[in-house]
Motif scaffolding. Sequence first.
Motif, PDB file in Angstrom:
ATOM      1  N   SER A   1       3.980  -7.074   3.183  1.00  0.00           N
ATOM      2  CA  SER A   1       4.701  -7.944   4.110  1.00  0.00           C
ATOM      3  C   SER A   1       4.318  -7.588   5.538  1.00  0.00           C
ATOM      4  N   PRO A   2       4.418  -8.547   6.451  1.00  0.00           N
ATOM      5  CA  PRO A   2       4.157  -8.225   7.858  1.00  0.00           C
ATOM      6  C   PRO A   2       5.084  -7.112   8.332  1.00  0.00           C
ATOM      7  N   CYS A   3       4.538  -6.156   9.048  1.00  0.00           N
ATOM      8  CA  CYS A   3       5.324  -5.022   9.539  1.00  0.00           C
ATOM      9  C   CYS A   3       5.350  -5.069  11.062  1.00  0.00           C
TER      10      CYS A   3
ATOM     11  N   CYS B   1      -5.389 -12.020   4.704  1.00  0.00           N
ATOM     12  CA  CYS B   1      -4.792 -10.680   4.629  1.00  0.00           C
ATOM     13  C   CYS B   1      -3.713 -10.571   3.559  1.00  0.00           C
TER      14      CYS B   1
ATOM     15  N   ARG C   1      -0.408  -7.693   7.849  1.00  0.00           N
ATOM     16  CA  ARG C   1      -0.439  -6.926   6.581  1.00  0.00           C
ATOM     17  C   ARG C   1      -1.864  -6.807   6.020  1.00  0.00           C
TER      18      ARG C   1
ATOM     19  N   PRO D   1       3.212   1.169   6.229  1.00  0.00           N
ATOM     20  CA  PRO D   1       3.653  -0.066   5.557  1.00  0.00           C
ATOM     21  C   PRO D   1       2.989  -0.235   4.197  1.00  0.00           C
ATOM     22  N   ASP D   2       3.649  -0.990   3.323  1.00  0.00           N
ATOM     23  CA  ASP D   2       3.119  -1.192   1.972  1.00  0.00           C
ATOM     24  C   ASP D   2       2.028  -2.249   1.921  1.00  0.00           C
ATOM     25  N   ARG D   3       1.722  -2.891   3.040  1.00  0.00           N
ATOM     26  CA  ARG D   3       0.668  -3.906   3.163  1.00  0.00           C
ATOM     27  C   ARG D   3       0.985  -5.178   2.370  1.00  0.00           C
TER      28      ARG D   3
ATOM     29  N   ARG E   1      -3.926  -1.690  -1.595  1.00  0.00           N
ATOM     30  CA  ARG E   1      -2.494  -1.959  -1.483  1.00  0.00           C
ATOM     31  C   ARG E   1      -1.605  -0.962  -2.225  1.00  0.00           C
TER      32      ARG E   1
ATOM     33  N   ASP F   1      -0.952  -4.140  11.226  1.00  0.00           N
ATOM     34  CA  ASP F   1       0.370  -4.031  10.601  1.00  0.00           C
ATOM     35  C   ASP F   1       1.043  -5.401  10.542  1.00  0.00           C
TER      36      ASP F   1
END
Length: 763
Positions: free
Chosen positions: A642-644, A214, A147, A638-640, A625, A144
Amino acid sequence: MLGNSLASAVLASLILLASSQFLSSQDKFVYQEPKLTAADRAHWAFQPPKAPEIPRPRNTNWIRNPIDAFILQALEQKGLTPSESADKISLLRRVTFDLTGLIPTLEEQEKFLEDTRADAYEALVDRLLNSPHFGERWAMHWLDLVRFAESNGYELNADRPHAWRYRDYVIRSFNDDKPFDRFLTEQIAGDEMAQGKDPREVSDLWVATGMHRCGQIHVVSGNLNPQEVRQEVLTEMVYGLGSAVLGLTVNCARCHDHKFDPVSQGDYYRLEAFFTSAQLKEIDFSTKAERDEHAKKLMEVMLKIAPIKNQISAIDKAYEQKLRQERKAALEPKFREALELPADRRSEEQKQLAKNAQALTKVTWDQILGALSPEDRKKRELLRQHLSNLEAELPVPPSQATAIQNEDKGQKAYILRRGELSRKVVAVEPDYPRVLQVTQSPTNSKFSRLDLARWLTRPEHPLTSRVWVNRLWQHLFGRGLVSTPNDFGTRGSRPSHPELLDWLALQFTRGGWKSKPILRMLVLSNTYRQGSSCRPDAKGLESDPENRLLWRMNRKRLEGEAIRDSVLIANGRLNREQGGPSIKVPLEPEVYDLIFTEDEPAGLWAVTKDSRQWNRRSLYLFGKRNVRLPIFEAFDQPDRLSPCPERVRSTFAPQSLVLMNGPFLLEESTRLAEAIWTKKELSQSSAVEQLYRRAYSRKPTESEVQSALEFLGNQKALVQKRMDRAETIRTFNTEANLDKASLAAWADLCLAILNSNEFVYIP
C-alpha cells in the motif's frame, strides 16, 4: 432445543429469500449521483491556495525568513517562545541526514567545524542539495508513496527485472530538481508524450510510467478471470494516483459514494476511465549491439546451466517415479484399471475414476524431498548451490521499460455496483472529480491522461502543490503541517498553520515547481535550527504536548535502511556507487526458512556475485514484496503493498534483539573495531574519541572516555578467560598475532555504541 432449531431454520429461509429479492432488485438499479453542495465545496482543501500576508510577530530578531514569521506568530499567540538553536555539530548531523539520508563522515565533520565563515551553514546546505546522495534520499520518500517494489506480489511474486530503471529515474529527477509538474506529467502520461518518437531518444518518458506498474498484479490468478485481473490493475492505478498526488482517499468510492468526502462513485470511475486504454507493456529501447552482447553472454551461461539442471532433474525424476509407482500399487483395482485404460476407451465412470486416481498418485515436491537418501540430498544441495552461482552470472537483460501504453481501441469504463465487475451500471467518460473542478467540463470532451496531468499541475489546483509541500515539511520536521499527508479530506487533520501551507504552495508553483528552493528555505529557517532538548520547556509541554506549533525541533529515529547505511558509514565500508540493477545480498537463515522451501532458496534468490556490491546503500537492495531483511522489518520498512505516506515508528523488543544479536550488527561492529584498531598511531583515549565521532558525529566527554576505557579493561579480562577455556570468540580479518582479547573487547564496545539511542536518533 427443537424450538431453537426450528427458529434458526425459519430465520435462514427468510435471509435467503431476502437476499434473492435484494439481488434481483439490483438488476434494476439506477445510479443517482449525489449533488454537490456549497458546503461540499467550502472545505479548505478544495479551495485554491490564497496568498496570505506575512505575519509581523513581536520578536523580529528571531525571524530569518518568512517561515519563521508564520511559526513565531502562532507561538506568541499561545504565550510560547522558540527553543535555543542546536549546536553546530547537531545541526550538521541533522541537515546531512535530512537532505542526503546519510550521517556525516569524519572528513565532513572536520571541514564544517573548521569553517568559521558567517555563511558556513548556508554553504553546507548548498553542498548537500547538490550532492548526488540528495536524490537517493528523496527518491526513497517518493518510492514509499507509490509502493515501489521489484516483484509482482500475490502467489507467484515473480521478479520484475527492469523495475530498477524507474527507481533510477526518480533519483535522477530529484538530483536534477526536475520541476514537479514535469515530474508528475512524465509519470502519469509519459507514453502519450513519447508517442511517435524513437524509444531510445525518449526512454525516460517510458520508464517514468512505471509509476503505474508499482502495484501488485495477479499472474497466477486462480479463479479470477482476465477481466477481474484487469480491473484490479485499474484499481491499483487509481489508488496510487489518488494517494500520492491528490492526497485523498478516492479509493473509498470504488464500491459506494464516499462516506465522508464529496467524492462519488461516478467521480471514482470517471477518474479510472483515464486509464482504461492503458495496457501493461515492456518497451524495448536497447541497441542491436546490446542485444547481441546479451544473447552471447546468455548462451555462454545457459550452456553451463543446462547439464546442472539435467542432473538435478534426473535425481528428482527417479524419486518421483518410484513414489508414483508405490502410490499406484496401493490403489484399489478399479482405480488402477481406469488409469491404465487409454483415455478414449474409458466410460464416464472410468473417466471419473481415472481423474481421482491421478490426484491420488500425484507426487509433490515436499514428498520427493522427504524421500531423498542422505547421499542424494547432499549431492542435490551441491548441484543447487552450483546452479545458484551460475544463475548469478546471468547478464542483465537488454534495456527495457516496465511501462504502460494506450491501445488503439480503448475500453469502456463503467460504474460498478458495489465495485463488482459483473454489475455494470452505466458507462462513463474520463473526467476530473467534480469538487475539484473550477468550471464544468465540456460534455463532449474526451480527455487523455496527458490532459489529466495538465489539470493536476495547474497552479490553481487546490491539492497538488499543497500535498507536495506538506510532504517536504513532513520529512524535515517529522510531521506535516497537515498531519494526515494522504488525507486532505473532511476527516483528515486540519493544517496547524493554514496560511503557511498556502504561502509555501504558492511559492512552490510561482518558483517553477522546484523542490530544492523550498527545502533550502526550510532548512535555513530558525524554526528548523532549533534544538530538540530532552528536557523541554514545561509550558510548551502543557500548552502544546504534541509540538504542533514547533516550539522545539522534533527528534527523528532513523529508518531501518538508514540504520544499515549509517553503520556502514561509521566503519568506512559503505559502497557509494549509484544506480544500476538492484543487489541481492545473502539472507539470514530465518528469512530463508520463512519465505522459501528447505531446498529452493538459492534458485529463488540468486545472491549478487560481487561481494563489494553487498555494501551498497539500502535503496539499491532488491525490493521483493515478501522478503525484508530483519533490520528493515523491525524498524518499520513498508510492506510495499500500500502507499506509505509516513513511516510508522514503533518501539518493541525485537528491535533491540536485532541490533544487539543480529548477524549484520555483530559483523559490522567487528569491522568497525578493526577499522579503529588498525590505526596504530591512536592511543586508547584517541581511539574512543574516533569511535564517538564515527558513530555520533561528536567528541565524547571526559566521563564518557573514562567509562569506555573501564569497559574495555573489564571486557578484555572476560574475553581472555573465555579464550583460556578454549571458548569461541568473534572472528577477525586482521593478522593472527594481534591481541585478539583487546580487539574483541573493542568490538563489544562498538556494538554497544551502535545500539544506543544517540546513534539511531537524529537530534
